[in-house]
Design a protein around this motif. Sequence first.
Motif, short mmCIF file in Angstrom:
data_model
loop_
_atom_site.label_atom_id
_atom_site.label_comp_id
_atom_site.label_asym_id
_atom_site.label_seq_id
_atom_site.Cartn_x
_atom_site.Cartn_y
_atom_site.Cartn_z
N ASP A 1 0.86 -1.18 0.00
CA ASP A 1 0.00 0.00 0.00
C ASP A 1 0.90 1.23 0.00
OD1 ASP A 1 -1.88 1.95 0.29
OD2 ASP A 1 -2.91 1.05 1.99
N ALA A 2 0.94 1.90 -1.16
CA ALA A 2 1.83 3.05 -1.31
C ALA A 2 1.06 4.37 -1.28
CB ALA A 2 2.61 2.94 -2.62
N THR A 3 -0.10 4.38 -0.64
CA THR A 3 -0.89 5.60 -0.54
C THR A 3 -0.11 6.66 0.23
OG1 THR A 3 -2.88 4.24 -0.53
CG2 THR A 3 -3.11 6.54 0.16
N THR A 4 -0.12 7.89 -0.29
CA THR A 4 0.68 8.97 0.33
C THR A 4 0.17 9.31 1.72
OG1 THR A 4 1.11 9.86 -1.87
CG2 THR A 4 1.52 11.30 0.01
N GLU A 5 -1.13 9.53 1.85
CA GLU A 5 -1.71 9.87 3.15
C GLU A 5 -1.86 8.62 4.00
OE1 GLU A 5 -2.18 12.83 4.12
OE2 GLU A 5 -1.78 13.85 2.22
N SER A 6 -1.65 8.79 5.30
CA SER A 6 -1.72 7.64 6.20
C SER A 6 -3.14 7.32 6.63
CB SER A 6 -0.84 7.89 7.43
OG SER A 6 -1.26 9.09 8.08
N HIS A 7 -4.01 8.35 6.76
CA HIS A 7 -5.37 8.13 7.25
C HIS A 7 -6.35 8.34 6.09
CE1 HIS A 7 -3.95 7.86 11.35
NE2 HIS A 7 -3.28 8.98 11.17
N ILE A 8 -6.32 7.44 5.15
CA ILE A 8 -7.24 7.48 4.02
C ILE A 8 -7.65 6.05 3.71
CG2 ILE A 8 -5.34 7.47 2.37
CD1 ILE A 8 -7.10 9.02 0.44
N TYR A 9 -8.94 5.86 3.49
CA TYR A 9 -9.48 4.52 3.30
C TYR A 9 -10.40 4.51 2.09
CZ TYR A 9 -7.85 4.30 8.13
OH TYR A 9 -7.09 4.38 9.26
N GLN A 10 -10.56 3.36 1.53
CA GLN A 10 -11.42 3.19 0.36
C GLN A 10 -12.66 2.41 0.78
OE1 GLN A 10 -9.51 1.23 -2.90
NE2 GLN A 10 -10.97 1.98 -4.39
N VAL A 11 -13.84 2.98 0.47
CA VAL A 11 -15.11 2.35 0.85
C VAL A 11 -16.04 2.34 -0.36
CG1 VAL A 11 -14.95 2.98 3.28
CG2 VAL A 11 -16.03 4.55 1.66
N LYS A 12 -17.06 1.52 -0.26
CA LYS A 12 -18.10 1.45 -1.28
C LYS A 12 -19.35 2.19 -0.79
CE LYS A 12 -16.23 -1.37 -4.38
NZ LYS A 12 -16.08 -1.07 -5.82
N LEU A 13 -20.00 2.95 -1.70
CA LEU A 13 -21.25 3.63 -1.37
C LEU A 13 -22.41 2.74 -1.81
CD1 LEU A 13 -20.48 7.28 -2.56
CD2 LEU A 13 -20.13 6.27 -0.31
N THR A 14 -23.30 2.43 -0.89
CA THR A 14 -24.45 1.59 -1.22
C THR A 14 -25.50 2.40 -1.97
OG1 THR A 14 -25.50 2.07 0.90
CG2 THR A 14 -24.03 0.15 0.80
N ASP A 15 -26.36 1.71 -2.71
CA ASP A 15 -27.43 2.38 -3.45
C ASP A 15 -28.40 3.09 -2.53
OD1 ASP A 15 -26.31 1.41 -5.75
OD2 ASP A 15 -27.60 -0.36 -5.87
N GLU B 1 -11.38 -15.08 -6.59
CA GLU B 1 -10.62 -14.11 -7.37
C GLU B 1 -11.02 -12.68 -7.05
OE1 GLU B 1 -10.88 -14.96 -11.44
OE2 GLU B 1 -10.10 -16.99 -11.31
N GLU B 2 -12.19 -12.49 -6.46
CA GLU B 2 -12.66 -11.15 -6.16
C GLU B 2 -12.54 -10.82 -4.68
OE1 GLU B 2 -16.58 -10.82 -7.59
OE2 GLU B 2 -16.07 -11.10 -9.69
N ARG B 3 -11.71 -11.53 -4.00
CA ARG B 3 -11.62 -11.30 -2.56
C ARG B 3 -11.02 -9.94 -2.23
NH1 ARG B 3 -7.43 -15.19 -3.32
NH2 ARG B 3 -5.36 -14.37 -2.83
N ALA B 4 -10.23 -9.39 -3.16
CA ALA B 4 -9.66 -8.06 -2.91
C ALA B 4 -10.75 -7.01 -2.83
CB ALA B 4 -8.66 -7.71 -4.01
N ASP B 5 -11.78 -7.13 -3.71
CA ASP B 5 -12.89 -6.19 -3.66
C ASP B 5 -13.76 -6.42 -2.44
OD1 ASP B 5 -12.10 -4.96 -5.95
OD2 ASP B 5 -13.35 -6.19 -7.26
N ASP B 6 -13.87 -7.69 -2.03
CA ASP B 6 -14.70 -7.99 -0.87
C ASP B 6 -14.12 -7.42 0.41
OD1 ASP B 6 -16.51 -9.28 -2.44
OD2 ASP B 6 -15.64 -11.28 -2.13
N GLU B 7 -12.83 -7.15 0.44
CA GLU B 7 -12.21 -6.60 1.65
C GLU B 7 -12.62 -5.15 1.88
OE1 GLU B 7 -8.11 -7.18 1.10
OE2 GLU B 7 -8.16 -9.36 1.36
N LEU B 8 -13.13 -4.46 0.85
CA LEU B 8 -13.53 -3.07 1.02
C LEU B 8 -14.76 -2.98 1.91
CD1 LEU B 8 -13.17 -1.67 -2.61
CD2 LEU B 8 -11.59 -1.43 -0.71
N MET B 9 -14.77 -1.97 2.78
CA MET B 9 -15.92 -1.71 3.63
C MET B 9 -16.94 -0.89 2.84
SD MET B 9 -14.85 -3.28 6.30
CE MET B 9 -15.82 -2.73 7.70
N SER B 10 -18.14 -0.78 3.35
CA SER B 10 -19.19 0.00 2.68
C SER B 10 -19.77 1.03 3.65
CB SER B 10 -20.31 -0.93 2.19
OG SER B 10 -20.96 -1.56 3.28
#
Length: 730
Positions: free
Chosen positions: A588-602, A637-646
């Motif tokens: 994880d080479a993200t520049t900022e330390s406190h930044i996360y990736q999440v999914k927006l539900t419908d 194969e899609e476990r990387a996407d499943d790790e994202l929170m929503s």
Amino acid sequence: MTSIIKLHCLSGAGDESPPCYVLQIDEFKFLLDCGWDEKFDIDFIKELKRHVNSIDAVLLSHSDPLHLGALPFAVGQLGLNCPIYATLPVYKMGQMFMYDLYQSHRNVSDFDLFTLDDVDAAFDRITQLKYNQSVDMKGKGHGLRITPIPAGHSLGGTVWRIVAPGEEDIVYAPDFNHKKERHLNGCEIEKIMRPSLLLLGAANADYVQQRRRMRDEKLMTTILSTLRGGGCVLVCTDTAGRVLELAHMLDQLWRNKDSGLVAYSLLLLSNVSYNVLEFAKSQVKWMSDKLTRAFEGARSNPFALRHLQLCHSVVEVTRTPGPKVVLASFPDLEVGFARDLFLLWAPNHLNSIVLTARTSPGTLARDLIEKGGDRTIELTVKRRVRLEGAELEDFLQQQRIKINNSIKEEAGGVSSDSESEGELEMYVVTGRHDIPVRHDTRPTGCFKSNKRHHAMYPFHEERTRSDDYGEIIRPEDYRLAEIVDAEGEIRDVPPAPPPKQEPDEEMLEIPSKCVTSVRQVAVRASVQYIELEGRCDGESLLRLVAHAKPRAVVALRARPHAVHTLSKHCESEGIEKVFTPNKGETIDATTESHIYQVKLTDALVSGLAWRAAGDAELAWLSAVVAERARPRDADTEERADDELMSLEPTRGERGTAHCASFINSVRLSELRAHLARLGLNAEFSGGALECCNGTIAIRRLENGRVALEGVLSEEYYKVRELLYDQFAIV
């Protein structure tokens, strides 16, 4: 805005395996190179298959199999279907590399990992770019921009610069050379200054390179001493990359009359040697400034090599009399004409074998570099031989059966169940094109006649077999009258007698089979390793890192000692983040330390109220982080996407009121112009904007906010409304 950056190392991390990485920037995924090793490691393909459907774009840096060898397999067999970007020389020369690689394997084995159609399909998908030509990604890659920068090392070689949203600058430099060469300029280092993330090929971080003058003198001495001693020189090189530098250099030596080399032959041996040289002649503008000026001034093409003879088989080499120098592919000596000549010339102490590249561990060339020659080694020898005797008869019998079956199927294709059956019966085909005649052609009622008929003017026309482009060529019609046996001796081969076959039977290819044997090869020839890879050496690599001053560095394709050398140097230069991943790891080479990736539900998005703010739209969001609902039968194969929170709507608080937020930075000078258009006079006084004869004042506070002061009146509310219009209120 900062992007989330992750790098998954499919290959080329922690060891010397070929470079292949998945770079994820937010939702967009780049495949950085797609190399394959000399052994065609299937475990690597299994790892690539897991990601192939999620790849959005492929970036190719160089034209050799080390950087794009698995591309035909990925496109033809795995179904890789996305844009591929490369420079024109990488497109042209990469195709020649893969043609030569495929044909070299087919010459000695039943190679079936990919076909020439797969090669063509893969390269047809390539979008050809020029140096410094920027391309914006589309779709979910909106905001991403890629730019190819000259890398040196090979014709069309590229250092990729990727600009992500938020001005994140990522530089991918797997192999580059900062020094100018005879046919190439060096890497444009000034264009990769101060990147946010540097993906650096660090294989040479601890390598001490010999000076160019001493290297060239060593090569020249080896060639002259061997030729004058009556021996031959085998220079193991690639198909269409570094061979251009070697060919240009040696041809210049041959032109020098004082060198005494004119009496000897200089040969280029590969399956595509003619095409490689023709493509090189048409790509002078991609070469060094010196060659470009010479071409523009004297109109002399630098690759119109007068002393270089082009060969496409070992037979042509053995026919050339006297001592000779042969540039043959491939440098690893695992397959190709270089291996064939090695088997022929290694037992002779008068000959010399020149190795020009440190290939992957486990290859024959690497073994010779590390352990040297003057010993007996055990090699597996593969070759393709013609069928003879009972095997040939069995093969021909199978061919006859196939042809007879096809003739029967075609002859039985005419149906007698037609509307005019009585009429058709007169023209039923009995042979091939025979016209039958009946004794009595008068109708005999409503029932069909059973009288026999005979053929009139019987004629058997030989059928011509053809493909989509015309008549099929018979290889045996163009077979050479002599071949070279395993010991290198030419023996005459009598023409094979034509097999007994039907008139329309035709052989599509010479019947052959592949045989494998183990031989003890006595290496008595002189084995020299002369480094001609054209890569940046250790000292220059470390200086480049100190000069570029990246915020973070990822060490790629390097052995542990080289990784340690680079890491120690980065610490001394004040580079805080140095990533040293291993094969199969994700960083994880993200520049900022406190930044996360999440999914927006419908459910969450449907309740947002958007407000325009310039070219963008904003909305107030009140939600909680929760785990995504994962189906039980989800593919691994899609476990990387499943790790994202929503993000889910806050219970009981959806749509509730909140304090208004004002989004914008207002300039008082622009606000004054708006007030003037409404007929309200406004002047600056004491750092505040006063209007309506000083009854209303707008001033900027120390915290950056804007305050409105004044007497409540109709003008006050007009000014306040105008002030609010300058903001997006959410």
